[in-house]
Design a protein around this motif. Structure first.
Motif, PDB file in Angstrom:
ATOM      1  N   VAL A 165       0.915  -1.108  -0.071  1.00 36.61           N
ATOM      2  CA  VAL A 165      -0.044  -0.114   0.281  1.00 36.61           C
ATOM      3  C   VAL A 165       1.028   1.172   0.042  1.00 36.61           C
ATOM      4  O   VAL A 165       1.821   1.268   0.901  1.00 36.61           O
ATOM      5  CB  VAL A 165      -1.074   0.009   1.224  1.00 36.61           C
ATOM      6  CG1 VAL A 165      -2.003   1.470   1.381  1.00 36.61           C
ATOM      7  CG2 VAL A 165      -1.968  -1.315   1.270  1.00 36.61           C
ATOM      8  N   THR A 168      -8.940   6.813   9.529  1.00 34.89           N
ATOM      9  CA  THR A 168      -9.649   6.265   8.230  1.00 34.89           C
ATOM     10  C   THR A 168      -9.625   4.852   8.343  1.00 34.89           C
ATOM     11  O   THR A 168      -8.556   3.973   8.608  1.00 34.89           O
ATOM     12  CB  THR A 168      -8.988   6.806   6.971  1.00 34.89           C
ATOM     13  OG1 THR A 168      -8.653   8.289   7.249  1.00 34.89           O
ATOM     14  CG2 THR A 168      -9.379   6.193   5.759  1.00 34.89           C
ATOM     15  N   LEU A 209     -10.001   1.526   5.560  1.00 35.64           N
ATOM     16  CA  LEU A 209     -10.344   1.007   4.441  1.00 35.64           C
ATOM     17  C   LEU A 209     -10.361  -0.269   4.225  1.00 35.64           C
ATOM     18  O   LEU A 209      -9.400  -0.952   4.855  1.00 35.64           O
ATOM     19  CB  LEU A 209      -9.231   1.654   3.540  1.00 35.64           C
ATOM     20  CG  LEU A 209      -9.224   3.143   3.287  1.00 35.64           C
ATOM     21  CD1 LEU A 209      -7.876   3.581   2.700  1.00 35.64           C
ATOM     22  CD2 LEU A 209     -10.417   3.786   2.624  1.00 35.64           C
ATOM     23  N   LYS A 210     -11.231  -1.053   3.187  1.00 39.00           N
ATOM     24  CA  LYS A 210     -11.141  -2.149   3.350  1.00 39.00           C
ATOM     25  C   LYS A 210     -10.252  -2.876   2.251  1.00 39.00           C
ATOM     26  O   LYS A 210      -9.394  -3.621   2.639  1.00 39.00           O
ATOM     27  CB  LYS A 210     -12.719  -2.815   2.664  1.00 39.00           C
ATOM     28  CG  LYS A 210     -13.562  -2.549   3.692  1.00 39.00           C
ATOM     29  CD  LYS A 210     -13.673  -3.561   5.040  1.00 39.00           C
ATOM     30  CE  LYS A 210     -14.691  -3.296   5.869  1.00 39.00           C
ATOM     31  NZ  LYS A 210     -14.677  -3.507   7.376  1.00 39.00           N
ATOM     32  N   ILE A 211     -10.310  -2.441   1.160  1.00 44.90           N
ATOM     33  CA  ILE A 211      -8.936  -2.713   0.021  1.00 44.90           C
ATOM     34  C   ILE A 211      -8.478  -1.265  -0.387  1.00 44.90           C
ATOM     35  O   ILE A 211      -9.200  -0.524  -0.790  1.00 44.90           O
ATOM     36  CB  ILE A 211      -9.697  -3.425  -1.097  1.00 44.90           C
ATOM     37  CG1 ILE A 211     -10.164  -4.690  -0.540  1.00 44.90           C
ATOM     38  CG2 ILE A 211      -8.638  -4.036  -2.161  1.00 44.90           C
ATOM     39  CD1 ILE A 211     -10.880  -5.658  -1.192  1.00 44.90           C
ATOM     40  N   SER A 212      -7.200  -1.171  -0.632  1.00 43.51           N
ATOM     41  CA  SER A 212      -6.766  -0.048  -1.230  1.00 43.51           C
ATOM     42  C   SER A 212      -5.173  -0.022  -1.552  1.00 43.51           C
ATOM     43  O   SER A 212      -4.533  -0.664  -0.816  1.00 43.51           O
ATOM     44  CB  SER A 212      -6.831   1.351  -0.285  1.00 43.51           C
ATOM     45  OG  SER A 212      -6.383   2.472  -0.813  1.00 43.51           O
ATOM     46  N   ARG A 213      -4.903   0.453  -2.770  1.00 43.45           N
ATOM     47  CA  ARG A 213      -3.413   0.265  -3.142  1.00 43.45           C
ATOM     48  C   ARG A 213      -2.743   1.672  -2.843  1.00 43.45           C
ATOM     49  O   ARG A 213      -1.533   1.878  -2.504  1.00 43.45           O
ATOM     50  CB  ARG A 213      -3.369   0.054  -4.504  1.00 43.45           C
ATOM     51  CG  ARG A 213      -3.703  -1.328  -4.954  1.00 43.45           C
ATOM     52  CD  ARG A 213      -3.271  -1.606  -6.355  1.00 43.45           C
ATOM     53  NE  ARG A 213      -3.653  -2.744  -6.681  1.00 43.45           N
ATOM     54  CZ  ARG A 213      -3.255  -4.007  -6.614  1.00 43.45           C
ATOM     55  NH1 ARG A 213      -2.140  -4.113  -6.021  1.00 43.45           N
ATOM     56  NH2 ARG A 213      -3.767  -5.063  -7.169  1.00 43.45           N
ATOM     57  N   ASN A 214      -3.627   2.692  -2.663  1.00 46.35           N
ATOM     58  CA  ASN A 214      -3.096   4.183  -2.563  1.00 46.35           C
ATOM     59  C   ASN A 214      -4.012   4.917  -1.512  1.00 46.35           C
ATOM     60  O   ASN A 214      -5.142   4.733  -1.589  1.00 46.35           O
ATOM     61  CB  ASN A 214      -3.233   4.911  -3.802  1.00 46.35           C
ATOM     62  CG  ASN A 214      -1.881   4.460  -4.621  1.00 46.35           C
ATOM     63  OD1 ASN A 214      -0.797   4.620  -4.575  1.00 46.35           O
ATOM     64  ND2 ASN A 214      -2.502   3.715  -5.668  1.00 46.35           N
ATOM     65  N   ILE A 215      -3.418   5.353  -0.356  1.00 39.79           N
ATOM     66  CA  ILE A 215      -4.025   6.444   0.385  1.00 39.79           C
ATOM     67  C   ILE A 215      -3.450   7.684   0.465  1.00 39.79           C
ATOM     68  O   ILE A 215      -2.020   7.894   0.550  1.00 39.79           O
ATOM     69  CB  ILE A 215      -3.911   5.731   1.885  1.00 39.79           C
ATOM     70  CG1 ILE A 215      -4.468   4.357   1.946  1.00 39.79           C
ATOM     71  CG2 ILE A 215      -4.574   6.498   3.034  1.00 39.79           C
ATOM     72  CD1 ILE A 215      -4.237   3.393   3.141  1.00 39.79           C
TER      73      ILE A 215
END
Length: 107
Positions: free
Chosen positions: A1, A93, A95-101
Motif C-alpha cells: 500500500v 480512516t 479502508l477495506k481494500i486500497s493500493r493508495n492512501i
C-alpha cells in the motif's frame, strides 16, 4: 500500500512532528511518498506486527521512526488506545481494500 503524505494547501511546507498508526490484519509493506514535508522533523510510524515502512530515497527516513506494535483488534478499541496514548486523534480512516492512501497533513 502506498501512503501519499502532502501538506494541506494553506501550508507550503509541513514542519511539525507526526504520528501514524498503520494497522492491518495482514502484514503489509507501506510505501511512503511525500511532498513538501520538511526534513529533520520527527515522524513516527507504528505498524502492525510483520509490517514494514519503505521510505523514498532522500533524508526523510533519517528523522522517521518505525516501530512494530500489537494493536487492539476492533477499530473502536484502536481509537481509544490512540486517544489514551496521544491525547488526541486528528484523523481516523478505515479502508477495506486500497493500493493508495492520500493524506493531507497540517493545522
Amino acid at each position: 500500500v502506498t501512503l501519499h503524505l502532502n501538506p494541506i494547501s494553506s501550508v507550503h511546507i509541513h514542519q511539525k512532528p507526526l504520528v501514524f498508526i498503520l494497522n492491518s490484519p495482514l502484514p503489509l509493506v507501506w510505501k511512503l511518498k511525500t511532498e513538501r514535508l520538511a526534513p529533520g522533523i520527527r515522524r513516527v510510524f507504528f505498524v502492525s506486527l510483520g509490517s514494514v515502512v519503505q521510505f523514498e530515497k532522500g533524508n526523510f527516513s533519517l528523522s522517521a521512526e518505525t516501530e512494530e506494535k500489537f494493536f487492539p483488534e476492533k477499530n473502536e478499541h484502536l481509537l481509544q488506545w490512540a486517544q489514551k496514548e496521544y491525547g488526541a486523534v486528528t484523523s481516523f480512516t478505515e479502508l477495506k481494500i486500497s493500493r493508495n492512501i492520500y493524506i493531507k497533513v497540517g493545522e
